[in-house]
Structures are given as C-alpha cells and as structure tokens.
Scaffold this motif. Structure first.
Motif, PDB file in Angstrom:
ATOM      1  N   ARG A 179       0.829  -1.207   0.000  1.00  0.00           N
ATOM      2  CA  ARG A 179       0.000   0.000   0.000  1.00  0.00           C
ATOM      3  C   ARG A 179       0.860   1.252   0.000  1.00  0.00           C
ATOM      4  O   ARG A 179       0.538   2.238  -0.686  1.00  0.00           O
ATOM      5  CB  ARG A 179      -0.919  -0.011   1.218  1.00  0.00           C
ATOM      6  N   THR A 183       0.625   3.876  -2.906  1.00  0.00           N
ATOM      7  CA  THR A 183       0.324   5.276  -2.599  1.00  0.00           C
ATOM      8  C   THR A 183       1.415   6.201  -3.136  1.00  0.00           C
ATOM      9  O   THR A 183       1.129   7.280  -3.662  1.00  0.00           O
ATOM     10  CB  THR A 183       0.167   5.469  -1.083  1.00  0.00           C
ATOM     11  N   GLN A 186       0.963   6.415  -6.829  1.00  0.00           N
ATOM     12  CA  GLN A 186      -0.224   7.209  -7.111  1.00  0.00           C
ATOM     13  C   GLN A 186       0.057   8.694  -6.892  1.00  0.00           C
ATOM     14  O   GLN A 186      -0.324   9.545  -7.711  1.00  0.00           O
ATOM     15  CB  GLN A 186      -1.367   6.736  -6.214  1.00  0.00           C
ATOM     16  N   ARG A 187       0.730   9.010  -5.804  1.00  0.00           N
ATOM     17  CA  ARG A 187       1.077  10.403  -5.522  1.00  0.00           C
ATOM     18  C   ARG A 187       2.007  10.963  -6.604  1.00  0.00           C
ATOM     19  O   ARG A 187       1.865  12.115  -7.028  1.00  0.00           O
ATOM     20  CB  ARG A 187       1.741  10.503  -4.143  1.00  0.00           C
ATOM     21  N   VAL A 324      -7.279   8.201   0.178  1.00  0.00           N
ATOM     22  CA  VAL A 324      -6.085   8.656  -0.536  1.00  0.00           C
ATOM     23  C   VAL A 324      -6.483   9.329  -1.849  1.00  0.00           C
ATOM     24  O   VAL A 324      -5.925  10.375  -2.219  1.00  0.00           O
ATOM     25  CB  VAL A 324      -5.131   7.472  -0.794  1.00  0.00           C
ATOM     26  N   ASP A 325      -7.457   8.747  -2.562  1.00  0.00           N
ATOM     27  CA  ASP A 325      -7.948   9.362  -3.805  1.00  0.00           C
ATOM     28  C   ASP A 325      -8.453  10.777  -3.540  1.00  0.00           C
ATOM     29  O   ASP A 325      -8.142  11.718  -4.292  1.00  0.00           O
ATOM     30  CB  ASP A 325      -9.083   8.525  -4.404  1.00  0.00           C
TER      31      ASP A 325
END
Length: 518
Positions: A179, A183, A186-187, A324-325
């Motif tokens: 994760r 993350t 994604q960031r 997080v999105d």
C-alpha cells in the motif's frame, strides 16, 4: 491448541506428525507474500498461499472499506471462471458469515457453515460449501480485510487456524508495504499530472483550453468516467463549461445546477463534496446524474478566489473513491486553481503589453505622421494658390492635396482602431462602424476604406446610430453580391444639428453609390 503444543495424546501426536511437513510450507508462504510490491498481485498471492497451506478447496480475500464497513473487492482462489459466473455478483459483506467477520474481526472456524444460523445471503449459483475458516488481516491496527477458506476434506483443525493466523499476520506487513508503494506511485502520478497542467497553462493556453486541460488530466489520474469544470452563473447557479469523457461529452457541457440545490451551497462556499451514488443522492438534481455513481466535487480556488468546481464522477457500479484518492485529487485541484490564476494573470499582462504597444503606435502616428502629413498638405495648398487656378500644375497639386487629406483621415481611423481593446465589443459609434466594416472585410476579401467627418461619437444619438449601421450593413452586403468589386469607401459625417450622413461608394462598372438618409 497450537502447533507448538507438546502435551498431546496419541491422536494429537499423529496430527503433529501430519502437520510437521507444513512448517516449511508456512515459512515459504511467509517469505513469498512479501516478494511483490504490486498490491493486487500481493493479495492474490496471499489467498493462493492460504488455500495451499491449509489444503482448502476454495479461498477468498475480501478487502474491507473501513468507512462503509463493507467488502469493496473479493479475490478468489480455487474457483473456475464458470463457477465465478454462476455465483453472480460478489457479496457486499453486510450479511452472512462474511458480515460477521467484518462486524467482529475475530478468527472463526465452523465444521458446517450451513448449520450456523448466521449463514445467509449465499448466491444460488455459488459452489456448495460446508467447512469454514476465517481470520482478519490487520495492517497495523486497522482491519484491511478477511481471509475466508472453505471445503477442506475432514474439516479445518486448530492447527489450520494457527497456521492461517501466522500467515495473516505476515500478510498484513506485506500489504502495508504494498500500500505504501502504491500510494507513492499514485502520488507521483498526481504530481506529474499537476506539473503537466501547470506547464500547459503557463505556455499560453486560452481560457477554454485551460479548463479542458484541467478536466482531462484529472479524469485520467482519478480513473473517473468524466472530468468536468463548473463555474458560477449570473443567476446564482453553476454551469458545466468544460467536459472530458471517454465518449461524446456534448450533453454535459451547458448542464446547470439550478439555484437552491442542496449541493450548491457547499460548492459556492468552496467546500468539497463527496458522493457515494450520484444517481440516488437527493442533493444531485441534474439530468446527467443518472449515469454516474461515486463522485468527487472539488473547489478550484486560490487566494480566496473561487474559479469554479472540478467534478470527477465514476460510472455506476465502479469502486468508490478512497481517502487517498480524495486527498490527492483535492491537492491537484488546489494546484490547478493556482495555475489557472497565474495563467489568467499572465494573459492579462500580455494584453496590457499589447495595449501599451498599440497606444504607443497610436501616439507616434498622431504626433509624427499626421502632423507631417498635415504640414505637407498645407505647403501644397499654399503652392497651388500661388500657381494660379488655371495652371495644370494647380490641378495636380489639388489632387495631391485631396489624396493627402484622404490619407490623414485613414491614419486617424487607424489610430482610433488601435486605441480600442481588440477583444471587447465597441461601445462608441465610431467603433461600431469599424466593427461592421471589419466584419464585412472577411466576406469581401479586402478592407473597406472608412472616413469620419465631424464629432460622430458625441453628435450621433443611439437611435440614429442604429439606423445608420443598418443602412451600412445593407450597403456592404449588396456590394458583396456584385461582381468585380475591389474597393469600397465608407464616409460617415455628423453635423452640429445632430444629423448623421452615410455614403458608401464602390469601384464597380459603373460605380455604385449608396447614401443615407436617401
């Protein structure tokens, strides 16, 4: 009883002998679950390892949404594609034994789940199952999901439960690492997207293209079905002014949220709005809401200035947005809003520089060119008078004086045009005449020559100006229909009495002259 318990009777000793070969399998499973940093691959590896380790026929790993306390994703092991299709939709975890583990995340072992009164909600096409073993998977202190195993010949033992708890503990560590990696990636994507938007906006994109760039980048990064930008309307609502979708967005642009809508107060106040199901949420009132499910509506504001709202709806049935999105999308919206403000300021600076340059050119034309032309005209007029009225030279000088006078009028018209904002609608009568002739130039293929005489801006009233512009429009349209026209002269004059006169002359054969009033 645990796998390390040495105080066993003869039956338990046999079980220990049978379970001893599984210790290497457990160690191998523990080591292997952390080898992949991709979250989904890690989850599938965990459920496959658990099924193999315990000897179960079927295995599943349900990912739990901690906010909604329901299953958002279910990965299976041991089921064929045909069995998955027969089972139909996946359970949401609100009922049955899956719901029991979500509400009370404690290990659960059953010899026959069909005999348990808590068992319910099994789809009709689901494979028949009896023995059941379930344990929660925790990432730090948070329950990430649950491991479910069924259909082991002879039923599950306490040793199976102990093995699975060890595997679940290590799986929590592996999931936590995956994760963090997901993350971080994604960031990174959102940061790159925000940088791309900033670069695009600061390289001179128009206002419409700038908003479309923001909508499209946000849609791609968030995995949304559409990315739309809404802006406040004069009536107090909000209107979609830019839309990016995978299909035709034509029915989205122009859609408005009417004043009085429950969601409008939050949007105009610059607050984010998160919606579980746009189609059924009573706050949503637009006709396009029926096609969308989860949605984020994020303010585009910078320095206290609200530019609009960025909405990112997903299709019905798609996965909801995670915390997080929401965080990353909100940060993107703030960065995009700042880029829009900077781009707008840059555009204003460029427009100001153009205005200053045009004003300088106009002053130079007025102070240098017009004054010199006027002085030359006066010299020629004086020479013509000395030459006498009957002299051929006098006629030539007269024509030269007339040409200079016409040139002075043209330069003065150009000076006035330079002093007008190029993108704004003209407010003066002189500017409206120039707008009409400029528009006609596109159809005619050349720019008509315009001459003004008298203080037309102050002497011509609004009603007279409207009638004169109508006559001018008709004369230019008639000239366009005549063949062989290569030049048109427009003369507008105003007298002290407030009357206005129009004369439009072309170079046709024979020349056509239109006057107003006739």
């Amino acid at each position: 009883m645990t796998i390390m318990d040495e105080d066993r009777d003869e039956r338990d000793g046999t079980a220990e002998d049978e379970d001893a070969p599984r210790l290497p399998m457990l160690l191998e499973a523990v080591l292997s679950v952390g080898t992949d940093l991709e979250l989904r691959a890690t989850l599938q590896h965990i459920v496959d390892s658990a099924t193999e380790l315990t000897g179960a026929r079927y295995g599943a790993l349900g990912v739990v949404d901690p906010e909604r306390r329901r299953i958002t994703e279910l990965l299976t092991s041991g089921m064929t594609d045909e069995e998955r299709q027969r089972a139909g939709r996946l359970p949401d975890g609100h009922t049955g034994l899956l719901g029991v583990l979500i509400q009370d995340p404690q290990p659960l072992r059953l010899d026959d789940l069909t005999a348990d009164p808590r068992s319910s909600g099994v789809p009709a096409g689901h494979p028949e199952m009896h023995s059941f073993l379930g344990v929660p998977i925790r990432v730090h202190t948070e329950v990430f999901g649950n491991l479910y195993l069924t259909e082991k010949p002879g039923g599950f033992t306490e040793e199976d439960l102990s093995l699975l708890r060890v595997l679940a503990s290590q799986a929590g560590i592996a999931i936590g690492n995956a994760r963090l990696y997901e993350t971080a990636r994604q960031r990174e994507r959102w940061i790159e997207g925000a940088a791309a938007v900033t670069t695009a906006l600061l390289t001179g994109a128009s206002a419409e293209n700038a908003l479309m760039t923001v909508a499209e980048q946000a849609r791609i990064l968030s995995g949304a079905s559409a990315g739309v930008v809404l802006q406040p309307t004069t009536e107090g609502g909000m209107e979609i002014v830019a839309a990016s979708t995978t299909d035709d967005p034509g029915d989205l642009v122009g859609t408005t949220i009417a004043p009085g809508s429950a969601v409008l107060v939050q949007l105009l106040g610059g607050e984010p709005v998160f919606i579980e199901d746009s189609a059924n949420d009573p706050r949503m009132t637009t006709h396009v809401r029926t096609r969308f499910g989860p949605s984020m509506m994020l303010p585009l504001q910078s320095g206290g200035k609200l530019i609009g709202t960025l909405a990112l709806p997903r299709r019905r049935g798609d996965a909801p947005y995670t915390a997080v999105d929401r965080l990353l999308a909100s940060q993107f919206a703030s960065q995009a809003a700042l880029a829009l403000v900077l781009a707008d300021a840059r555009h204003d600076r460029e427009r100001l520089a153009v205005f200053e340059d045009r004003d300088r050119i106009a002053r130079d034309l007025h102070d240098l060119v017009v004054q010199r032309l006027f002085a030359t005209e006066m010299m020629l007029e004086s020479t013509r008078r000395r030459a006498g009225e009957s002299s051929d030279d006098s006629a030539l000088l007269g024509r030269a004086v007339d040409e200079l006078d016409s040139t002075i009028q043209e330069v003065r018209t150009t000076i006035f045009a330079l002093q007008q904002p190029p993108a704004d609608a003209p407010t003066s009568f002189r500017g409206k005449v120039l707008r009409e002739t400029g528009g006609a130039a596109v159809l005619l293929g050349f720019q008509p020559s315009v001459h003004f005489s008298g203080a037309v801006d102050t002497l011509v009233d609004e009603e007279t100006a409207g009638r004169l512009l109508g006559a001018l429009r008709g004369a230019l349209a008639a000239a366009h229909r005549r063949p062989g026209i290569g030049a048109i002269t427009v003369e507008v004059s105003a007298g002290d009495g407030g009357g206005a006169h129009l004369r439009v002359t072309d170079d046709g054969t024979p020349p056509t002259v239109v006057t107003w009033p006739t």
